[in-house]
Design an enzyme around this catalytic site. Structure first.
Site, PDB file in Angstrom:
ATOM      1  N   CYS A 111       5.153   5.613   3.771  1.00  0.00           N
ATOM      2  CA  CYS A 111       5.511   5.797   2.353  1.00  0.00           C
ATOM      3  C   CYS A 111       5.506   7.257   1.925  1.00  0.00           C
ATOM      4  O   CYS A 111       5.997   7.589   0.849  1.00  0.00           O
ATOM      5  CB  CYS A 111       4.591   4.988   1.457  1.00  0.00           C
ATOM      6  SG  CYS A 111       4.623   3.239   1.843  1.00  0.00           S
ATOM      7  N   HIS A 162       4.489   7.873  -5.804  1.00  0.00           N
ATOM      8  CA  HIS A 162       4.974   6.763  -4.978  1.00  0.00           C
ATOM      9  C   HIS A 162       4.674   5.456  -5.716  1.00  0.00           C
ATOM     10  O   HIS A 162       3.574   5.256  -6.225  1.00  0.00           O
ATOM     11  CB  HIS A 162       4.286   6.800  -3.616  1.00  0.00           C
ATOM     12  CG  HIS A 162       4.503   5.566  -2.815  1.00  0.00           C
ATOM     13  ND1 HIS A 162       5.755   5.002  -2.660  1.00  0.00           N
ATOM     14  CD2 HIS A 162       3.637   4.770  -2.121  1.00  0.00           C
ATOM     15  CE1 HIS A 162       5.648   3.909  -1.920  1.00  0.00           C
ATOM     16  NE2 HIS A 162       4.376   3.754  -1.587  1.00  0.00           N
ATOM     17  N   ASN A 197       7.273  -1.944  -4.143  1.00  0.00           N
ATOM     18  CA  ASN A 197       7.021  -0.779  -3.293  1.00  0.00           C
ATOM     19  C   ASN A 197       8.136  -0.696  -2.248  1.00  0.00           C
ATOM     20  O   ASN A 197       8.205  -1.522  -1.349  1.00  0.00           O
ATOM     21  CB  ASN A 197       5.638  -0.947  -2.632  1.00  0.00           C
ATOM     22  CG  ASN A 197       5.295   0.197  -1.694  1.00  0.00           C
ATOM     23  OD1 ASN A 197       6.128   1.022  -1.355  1.00  0.00           O
ATOM     24  ND2 ASN A 197       4.050   0.217  -1.250  1.00  0.00           N
TER      25      ASN A 197
HETATM   26  C1  COA Z   1      -3.317  -5.529  -2.675  1.00  0.00           C
HETATM   27  C2  COA Z   1      -3.934  -5.286  -4.033  1.00  0.00           C
HETATM   28  C3  COA Z   1      -2.880  -5.437  -5.117  1.00  0.00           C
HETATM   29  C4  COA Z   1      -5.006  -6.342  -4.270  1.00  0.00           C
HETATM   30  O1  COA Z   1      -5.573  -6.169  -5.552  1.00  0.00           O
HETATM   31  P1  COA Z   1      -7.158  -6.266  -5.759  1.00  0.00           P
HETATM   32  O2  COA Z   1      -7.400  -6.210  -7.205  1.00  0.00           O
HETATM   33  O3  COA Z   1      -7.756  -5.216  -4.879  1.00  0.00           O
HETATM   34  O4  COA Z   1      -7.441  -7.681  -5.235  1.00  0.00           O
HETATM   35  P2  COA Z   1      -8.533  -8.079  -4.138  1.00  0.00           P
HETATM   36  O5  COA Z   1      -8.207  -7.458  -2.834  1.00  0.00           O
HETATM   37  O6  COA Z   1      -9.850  -7.810  -4.752  1.00  0.00           O
HETATM   38  O7  COA Z   1      -8.286  -9.627  -4.009  1.00  0.00           O
HETATM   39  C5  COA Z   1      -8.636 -10.512  -5.035  1.00  0.00           C
HETATM   40  C6  COA Z   1      -8.294 -11.923  -4.647  1.00  0.00           C
HETATM   41  O8  COA Z   1      -6.897 -12.143  -4.852  1.00  0.00           O
HETATM   42  C7  COA Z   1      -6.361 -12.850  -3.749  1.00  0.00           C
HETATM   43  N1  COA Z   1      -4.949 -12.519  -3.584  1.00  0.00           N
HETATM   44  C8  COA Z   1      -4.384 -11.588  -2.795  1.00  0.00           C
HETATM   45  N2  COA Z   1      -3.063 -11.608  -2.952  1.00  0.00           N
HETATM   46  C9  COA Z   1      -2.773 -12.529  -3.864  1.00  0.00           C
HETATM   47  C10 COA Z   1      -1.590 -12.985  -4.447  1.00  0.00           C
HETATM   48  N3  COA Z   1      -0.387 -12.487  -4.116  1.00  0.00           N
HETATM   49  N4  COA Z   1      -1.646 -13.953  -5.376  1.00  0.00           N
HETATM   50  C11 COA Z   1      -2.831 -14.480  -5.741  1.00  0.00           C
HETATM   51  N5  COA Z   1      -3.998 -14.088  -5.210  1.00  0.00           N
HETATM   52  C12 COA Z   1      -3.973 -13.112  -4.293  1.00  0.00           C
HETATM   53  C13 COA Z   1      -7.203 -12.408  -2.584  1.00  0.00           C
HETATM   54  O9  COA Z   1      -7.135 -13.389  -1.565  1.00  0.00           O
HETATM   55  C14 COA Z   1      -8.578 -12.292  -3.203  1.00  0.00           C
HETATM   56  O10 COA Z   1      -9.146 -13.578  -3.227  1.00  0.00           O
HETATM   57  P3  COA Z   1     -10.683 -13.800  -2.835  1.00  0.00           P
HETATM   58  O11 COA Z   1     -11.449 -12.937  -3.807  1.00  0.00           O
HETATM   59  O12 COA Z   1     -10.838 -15.249  -3.026  1.00  0.00           O
HETATM   60  O13 COA Z   1     -10.785 -13.333  -1.414  1.00  0.00           O
HETATM   61  C15 COA Z   1      -4.590  -3.895  -4.123  1.00  0.00           C
HETATM   62  O14 COA Z   1      -5.695  -3.832  -3.285  1.00  0.00           O
HETATM   63  C16 COA Z   1      -3.638  -2.795  -3.725  1.00  0.00           C
HETATM   64  O15 COA Z   1      -2.652  -2.542  -4.379  1.00  0.00           O
HETATM   65  N6  COA Z   1      -3.944  -2.067  -2.645  1.00  0.00           N
HETATM   66  C17 COA Z   1      -3.087  -0.996  -2.181  1.00  0.00           C
HETATM   67  C18 COA Z   1      -1.915  -1.596  -1.466  1.00  0.00           C
HETATM   68  C19 COA Z   1      -0.805  -0.612  -1.255  1.00  0.00           C
HETATM   69  O16 COA Z   1      -0.475   0.168  -2.103  1.00  0.00           O
HETATM   70  N7  COA Z   1      -0.189  -0.707  -0.076  1.00  0.00           N
HETATM   71  C20 COA Z   1       0.936   0.080   0.257  1.00  0.00           C
HETATM   72  C21 COA Z   1       0.565   1.486   0.549  1.00  0.00           C
HETATM   73  S1  COA Z   1       1.967   2.499   0.724  1.00  0.00           S
END
Ligand code: COA
Length: 310
Positions: free
Chosen positions: A112, A235, A265
């Site tokens: 990215c 980004h 993204n």
């Molecule tokens: C992925 C992301 C959105 C998750 O958000 P978060 O607030 O951190 O959520 P968590 O990881 O705490 O997960 C919370 C819960 O939601 C659940 N969950 C994950 N994806 C889900 C979805 N699409 N729909 C519903 N629930 C979801 C998880 O399983 C977790 O459940 P659990 O607590 O029972 O295990 C966040 O971590 C993020 O954006 N990370 C960076 C990712 C990124 O930018 N990647 C590309 C880099 S270039």
């Protein structure tokens, strides 16, 4: 001699996939996706369009916008982690399709942050006087490497392409400062096996820290202060990560580009796509200071401070 942007274009596939459509395909909700990521919909390319097809459309737009002929391009750099195949590269496919007869061509793999790496590479060739016109493309067909059974990743990504023609610009304009970096020890948090595998929480922490830090660094290196920034183009990974960098720069909401809601993204494509959208909305004007900052798998990061204009 300063390197800057002389033309810009983007291309997005027509098919819109909304959060509601994803609700039908996996255990997720529109509410969860919107509140955790800011994404409402994304574009997904159909089987007839591969990465090079998306890149070609964006590149054509950028070359037209620059008002040059393809034969005037000296080098083509394509930032992508989803090439049609490992080789020939997307950049070589473009060289042929565009009729860029004298251009050298190579792909850049920095996930990215790839578009930042591409622009900074182009800057070196331009400011050394080696090349005059360089086409830099950020393009991804992430839907090819998305596991549509993994709700942790499938809701985040989209397909798209953005491109710029870079060349010498007048004094005081163009790239003022940049920063590139990597930390391979974090590679385990975001990688591709068959599909994208991600530890969302770790990537989130890294991104919040690094985006803010790199943005501040390039502002300082350019001899500017936060209040000089007219537009932050982060980004487009997650609105919460983007908001953290906006707050670190103490910028009002209208000074941060936001396209993640419409496109998700799009990895290397997200920054050039966002520049085009802000230009079209009249939110980037001649002599504005823009700060672009990207991060991604590798881990990699990159930031550029630029004064807009030729
Ligand atoms: C992925 C992301 C959105 C998750 O958000 P978060 O607030 O951190 O959520 P968590 O990881 O705490 O997960 C919370 C819960 O939601 C659940 N969950 C994950 N994806 C889900 C979805 N699409 N729909 C519903 N629930 C979801 C998880 O399983 C977790 O459940 P659990 O607590 O029972 O295990 C966040 O971590 C993020 O954006 N990370 C960076 C990712 C990124 O930018 N990647 C590309 C880099 S270039």
């Amino acid at each position: 001699m300063n390197a800057g942007i002389k033309g810009i274009g983007r291309y997005l596939p027509e098919r819109i996939v909304t959060n509601h459509e994803l609700e039908q395909r996996m255990d997720t909700t529109d509410e969860w996706i919107r509140t955790r990521t800011g994404i409402e919909e994304r574009r997904i390319a159909d089987d007839s369009m591969n990465t090079s097809d998306l890149a070609y459309e964006a590149a054509k737009n950028a070359i037209d916008n620059a008002g040059i002929a393809p034969e005037e391009i000296d080098l083509i750099l394509v930032a992508t982690v989803t090439p049609d195949q490992p080789f020939p590269t997307v950049s070589c496919i473009l060289q042929d399709r565009l009729g860029a007869k004298k251009a050298a061509a190579m792909d850049i793999s920095a996930a990215c942050a790839g578009f930042m790496y591409g622009m900074v590479t182009a800057k070196q060739f331009i400011e050394s006087g080696t090349y005059k016109h360089i086409l830099v493309v950020g393009v991804e067909k992430l839907s090819k490497i998305t596991d549509w059974n993994d709700r942790n990743t499938a809701v985040l990504f989209g397909d798209g392409a953005g491109a710029v023609v870079m060349g010498p610009v007048s004094e005081g304009r163009g790239i003022l400062a940049f920063e590139l970096g990597s930390d391979g020890s974090g590679g385990k948090h975001l990688y591709q096996e068959e599909y994208i595998v991600m530890n969302g929480r770790e990537v989130f922490k890294f991104a919040v820290r690094q985006m803010g830090e790199s943005a501040v660094n390039v502002i300082e290196k350019a001899g500017l202060s936060k209040s000089d920034v007219d537009m932050l183009i982060p980004h487009q990974a997650n609105i919460r990560i983007m908001e953290a960098s906006r707050q670190r720069l103490e910028l009002p909401e209208e000074k941060m580009s936001k396209t993640v809601n419409k496109y998700g993204n799009t990895s290397a494509a997200s920054i050039p796509i966002s520049i085009v959208e802000e230009l079209e909305a009249g939110k980037i004007k001649e002599d504005d200071v823009i700060v672009m900052v990207g991060f991604g798998g590798g881990l990699t990061w990159g930031a550029i401070a630029m004064r807009w204009g030729k």
